[in-house]
Design a protein around this motif. Structure first.
Motif, PDB file in Angstrom:
ATOM      1  N   MET A 104      37.718  25.649  25.709  1.00 25.74           N
ATOM      2  CA  MET A 104      36.562  26.187  26.427  1.00 25.74           C
ATOM      3  C   MET A 104      36.993  27.258  27.427  1.00 25.74           C
ATOM      4  O   MET A 104      36.338  27.470  28.436  1.00 25.74           O
ATOM      5  CB  MET A 104      35.818  25.061  27.134  1.00 25.74           C
ATOM      6  N   HIS A 105      38.120  27.904  27.148  1.00 29.63           N
ATOM      7  CA  HIS A 105      38.583  28.949  28.055  1.00 29.63           C
ATOM      8  C   HIS A 105      37.644  30.155  27.980  1.00 29.63           C
ATOM      9  O   HIS A 105      37.494  30.767  26.931  1.00 29.63           O
ATOM     10  CB  HIS A 105      39.993  29.389  27.688  1.00 29.63           C
ATOM     11  N   VAL A 106      37.016  30.477  29.098  1.00 31.77           N
ATOM     12  CA  VAL A 106      36.065  31.584  29.147  1.00 31.77           C
ATOM     13  C   VAL A 106      36.835  32.887  29.315  1.00 31.77           C
ATOM     14  O   VAL A 106      37.600  33.031  30.283  1.00 31.77           O
ATOM     15  CB  VAL A 106      35.063  31.406  30.305  1.00 31.77           C
ATOM     16  N   PRO A 107      36.662  33.870  28.426  1.00 33.66           N
ATOM     17  CA  PRO A 107      37.362  35.152  28.579  1.00 33.66           C
ATOM     18  C   PRO A 107      36.626  36.072  29.546  1.00 33.66           C
ATOM     19  O   PRO A 107      35.490  35.798  29.951  1.00 33.66           O
ATOM     20  CB  PRO A 107      37.345  35.719  27.158  1.00 33.66           C
ATOM     21  N   ASP A 108      37.266  37.162  29.904  1.00 34.62           N
ATOM     22  CA  ASP A 108      36.605  38.177  30.721  1.00 34.62           C
ATOM     23  C   ASP A 108      35.464  38.805  29.924  1.00 34.62           C
ATOM     24  O   ASP A 108      35.591  39.065  28.734  1.00 34.62           O
ATOM     25  CB  ASP A 108      37.602  39.270  31.117  1.00 34.62           C
ATOM     26  N   GLY A 109      34.353  39.053  30.604  1.00 28.74           N
ATOM     27  CA  GLY A 109      33.236  39.723  29.969  1.00 28.74           C
ATOM     28  C   GLY A 109      32.077  38.829  29.597  1.00 28.74           C
ATOM     29  O   GLY A 109      30.979  39.321  29.335  1.00 28.74           O
ATOM     30  N   PHE A 110      32.274  37.508  29.573  1.00 31.30           N
ATOM     31  CA  PHE A 110      31.167  36.588  29.275  1.00 31.30           C
ATOM     32  C   PHE A 110      30.217  36.472  30.464  1.00 31.30           C
ATOM     33  O   PHE A 110      29.005  36.409  30.306  1.00 31.30           O
ATOM     34  CB  PHE A 110      31.702  35.197  28.925  1.00 31.30           C
ATOM     35  N   ILE A 111      30.791  36.412  31.655  1.00 25.05           N
ATOM     36  CA  ILE A 111      30.025  36.232  32.894  1.00 25.05           C
ATOM     37  C   ILE A 111      30.204  37.481  33.754  1.00 25.05           C
ATOM     38  O   ILE A 111      31.310  38.028  33.852  1.00 25.05           O
ATOM     39  CB  ILE A 111      30.502  34.997  33.679  1.00 25.05           C
ATOM     40  N   ASP A 112      29.114  37.961  34.361  1.00 23.53           N
ATOM     41  CA  ASP A 112      29.187  39.220  35.112  1.00 23.53           C
ATOM     42  C   ASP A 112      30.032  39.079  36.372  1.00 23.53           C
ATOM     43  O   ASP A 112      30.386  37.971  36.807  1.00 23.53           O
ATOM     44  CB  ASP A 112      27.790  39.748  35.431  1.00 23.53           C
ATOM     45  N   ALA A 113      30.361  40.234  36.974  1.00 16.14           N
ATOM     46  CA  ALA A 113      31.278  40.278  38.109  1.00 16.14           C
ATOM     47  C   ALA A 113      30.786  39.495  39.331  1.00 16.14           C
ATOM     48  O   ALA A 113      31.566  38.760  39.947  1.00 16.14           O
ATOM     49  CB  ALA A 113      31.568  41.728  38.490  1.00 16.14           C
ATOM     50  N   PRO A 114      29.495  39.623  39.738  1.00 21.23           N
ATOM     51  CA  PRO A 114      29.063  38.878  40.927  1.00 21.23           C
ATOM     52  C   PRO A 114      29.206  37.365  40.781  1.00 21.23           C
ATOM     53  O   PRO A 114      29.697  36.696  41.697  1.00 21.23           O
ATOM     54  CB  PRO A 114      27.590  39.291  41.081  1.00 21.23           C
ATOM     55  N   GLY A 117      25.134  35.645  32.662  1.00 21.40           N
ATOM     56  CA  GLY A 117      25.580  36.048  31.337  1.00 21.40           C
ATOM     57  C   GLY A 117      25.416  37.547  31.107  1.00 21.40           C
ATOM     58  O   GLY A 117      24.468  38.165  31.602  1.00 21.40           O
ATOM     59  N   THR A 118      26.347  38.137  30.380  1.00 17.63           N
ATOM     60  CA  THR A 118      26.323  39.590  30.170  1.00 17.63           C
ATOM     61  C   THR A 118      25.558  40.000  28.921  1.00 17.63           C
ATOM     62  O   THR A 118      25.442  41.191  28.639  1.00 17.63           O
ATOM     63  CB  THR A 118      27.759  40.126  30.067  1.00 17.63           C
ATOM     64  N   THR A 119      25.075  39.044  28.158  1.00 16.53           N
ATOM     65  CA  THR A 119      24.248  39.354  26.988  1.00 16.53           C
ATOM     66  C   THR A 119      22.925  38.619  27.100  1.00 16.53           C
ATOM     67  O   THR A 119      22.838  37.569  27.736  1.00 16.53           O
ATOM     68  CB  THR A 119      24.951  38.954  25.678  1.00 16.53           C
ATOM     69  N   VAL A 168      27.671  23.034  32.536  1.00 15.65           N
ATOM     70  CA  VAL A 168      27.994  23.924  33.656  1.00 15.65           C
ATOM     71  C   VAL A 168      28.195  25.348  33.146  1.00 15.65           C
ATOM     72  O   VAL A 168      27.725  26.312  33.762  1.00 15.65           O
ATOM     73  CB  VAL A 168      29.236  23.422  34.402  1.00 15.65           C
ATOM     74  N   PHE A 169      28.893  25.500  32.021  1.00 16.39           N
ATOM     75  CA  PHE A 169      29.042  26.845  31.467  1.00 16.39           C
ATOM     76  C   PHE A 169      27.678  27.439  31.140  1.00 16.39           C
ATOM     77  O   PHE A 169      27.424  28.627  31.416  1.00 16.39           O
ATOM     78  CB  PHE A 169      29.898  26.834  30.204  1.00 16.39           C
ATOM     79  N   THR A 170      26.801  26.639  30.546  1.00 18.75           N
ATOM     80  CA  THR A 170      25.466  27.133  30.205  1.00 18.75           C
ATOM     81  C   THR A 170      24.715  27.584  31.446  1.00 18.75           C
ATOM     82  O   THR A 170      24.034  28.622  31.442  1.00 18.75           O
ATOM     83  CB  THR A 170      24.665  26.042  29.466  1.00 18.75           C
ATOM     84  N   LEU A 171      24.835  26.826  32.526  1.00 18.76           N
ATOM     85  CA  LEU A 171      24.193  27.197  33.781  1.00 18.76           C
ATOM     86  C   LEU A 171      24.742  28.519  34.304  1.00 18.76           C
ATOM     87  O   LEU A 171      23.977  29.411  34.717  1.00 18.76           O
ATOM     88  CB  LEU A 171      24.399  26.091  34.812  1.00 18.76           C
ATOM     89  N   LEU A 172      26.054  28.665  34.273  1.00 14.70           N
ATOM     90  CA  LEU A 172      26.674  29.908  34.747  1.00 14.70           C
ATOM     91  C   LEU A 172      26.270  31.086  33.861  1.00 14.70           C
ATOM     92  O   LEU A 172      26.027  32.195  34.362  1.00 14.70           O
ATOM     93  CB  LEU A 172      28.201  29.769  34.762  1.00 14.70           C
ATOM     94  N   TYR A 173      26.166  30.839  32.567  1.00 21.49           N
ATOM     95  CA  TYR A 173      25.751  31.903  31.658  1.00 21.49           C
ATOM     96  C   TYR A 173      24.289  32.283  31.909  1.00 21.49           C
ATOM     97  O   TYR A 173      23.913  33.463  31.837  1.00 21.49           O
ATOM     98  CB  TYR A 173      25.934  31.462  30.206  1.00 21.49           C
ATOM     99  N   TRP A 174      23.464  31.295  32.193  1.00 24.94           N
ATOM    100  CA  TRP A 174      22.056  31.561  32.490  1.00 24.94           C
ATOM    101  C   TRP A 174      21.924  32.432  33.741  1.00 24.94           C
ATOM    102  O   TRP A 174      21.081  33.329  33.809  1.00 24.94           O
ATOM    103  CB  TRP A 174      21.337  30.223  32.689  1.00 24.94           C
ATOM    104  N   ILE A 175      22.787  32.189  34.724  1.00 26.15           N
ATOM    105  CA  ILE A 175      22.728  32.959  35.968  1.00 26.15           C
ATOM    106  C   ILE A 175      23.361  34.341  35.808  1.00 26.15           C
ATOM    107  O   ILE A 175      22.819  35.338  36.296  1.00 26.15           O
ATOM    108  CB  ILE A 175      23.441  32.198  37.105  1.00 26.15           C
TER     109      ILE A 175
END
Length: 357
Positions: A1-11, A166-168, A157-164
């Motif tokens: 479940m290693h999240v790479p750069d670019g999945f979640i925005d900078a802020p 996510g870059t796509t 938790v990943f889904t929550l972070l992506y919802w807040i």
């Protein structure tokens, strides 16, 4: 479940980085109370073991694989604060040396794979051991359930972070369903590995398992027809205890080296749960190249060694070695700080009531 750069925005990545740094700071302080002369060496070994087992992707379903996250295992073996540090050390080594998990996403990964799994698993484990009989079997069962739940919790938790952040633009309902569905299956593998490992350590050195402290009931003696508490057992002399711990540590290190250096060659090559969901749902459209993509150990292989078996095995051995050195160094310093704070040989280092030695 290693999240790479670019999945979640900078802020959001920055905020999670701050949260993760704060949690690590709290864990550094809390770990000083968990570590003693026996468990401090074990903590570095636990980090190395988690690194090794994370290389062993196992198949789950539909061309998807999973691997150990390790938060539950670390929390039960060495304590929740130390457990957070163990997983954080692993993630740091993977991100810097092996280009696994983004560097700007390091806070996301520590929060998701380190903090969430450790906190959720240890809370469930403590809840279960509080109501179940205090036996080795029930402790192993509690570790199974705790590990099982911790993986889909991390997916949430990943889904929550992506919802807040996510870059796509992907419907969050689809992401949630896909992530939780596949990580429930991966959680079964996590639970089996955790329960087997905890059970094995309980069988040979229950005194080294943080979650099993107080497991053994006080010894009773019958005196004049009445049961009375036996005198407390005295701890083994320091040199003998150290030799015993060193033997266990050496066996554990050899096991980790064999897993990373040899068994990892036979791991599943299928994408893990997050990679599969990202590809199927389009989350990976804005994935960025890893800053360490040119590392000599990138993608768990040694640069300029063409033989895949040798390259991967050597990379695994190097990873285990570096992780155990860095982890052991961190925990040695924390142990020294505790000794300085409490004074060597104070009751803080003595076995607790009912604790095996």
């Amino acid at each position: 479940m290693h999240v790479p750069d670019g999945f979640i925005d900078a802020p959001v990545s920055a905020v999670t980085g701050v949260v993760a740094a704060g949690a690590v700071a709290v864990s550094l302080r809390g770990a000083r109370k968990e570590l003693d002369e026996r468990t401090a060496p074990l903590a570095g070994l636990v980090a190395a073991f988690i690194f090794a087992v994370q290389m062993l992707n196992f198949p789950v379903a539909a061309g998807t694989s999973g691997h150990l996250l390790g938060g539950a295992l670390a929390a039960i073996l060495v304590g929740p604060y130390t457990g957070v540090l163990c997983v954080s050390v692993v993630l740091l080594m993977q991100g810097i040396l092996f280009a696994d998990g983004g560097l700007t996403a390091l806070g996301v990964n520590v929060l998701d794979m380190g903090i969430t799994t450790t906190v959720v698993a240890y809370a469930i484990f403590r809840g279960l051991t509080g109501v179940l009989p205090r036996t080795r079997r029930s402790t192993t069962v509690a570790s199974f359930v705790a590990a099982l739940v911790s993986v889909p919790a991390a997916a949430c938790v990943f889904t929550l972070l992506y919802w807040i952040g996510g870059t796509t633009d992907i419907p969050i309902g689809k992401v949630f369903t896909a992530m939780v569905g596949v990580h429930v299956l991966i959680g079964i593998g996590e639970a089996l590995i955790t329960a087997l490992t905890v059970g094995a350590v309980l069988a040979v050195r229950p005194d080294l398992v943080h979650g099993a402290r107080g497991l053994a009931a006080p010894l009773k003696l019958r005196v004049d027809g009445e049961l009375v508490d036996a005198p407390a057992r005295q701890p083994a002399p320091a040199p003998a205890a150290a030799r015993s711990t060193r033997g266990f540590w050496a066996v554990g290190l050899v096991t980790a080296l064999v897993l990373a250096g040899f068994v990892s060659f036979y791991a599943s090559a299928s994408p893990d749960g997050l990679e599969k969901v990202a590809a199927d749902q389009g989350i990976d459209k804005k994935t960025e190249e890893h800053a360490s993509k040119d590392s000599p150990l990138a993608d768990y292989g040694v640069k300029d060694i063409s033989d895949a078996r040798l390259s991967g095995g050597l990379a695994g051995v190097i990873g285990v070695g570096v992780t155990v050195v860095v982890g052991s160094g961190v925990f040695y310093v924390l142990r020294r700080r505790r000794t300085q704070d409490t004074g060597a040989g104070t009751p803080a280092d003595a076995p607790r009531a009912g604790e095996s030695v």
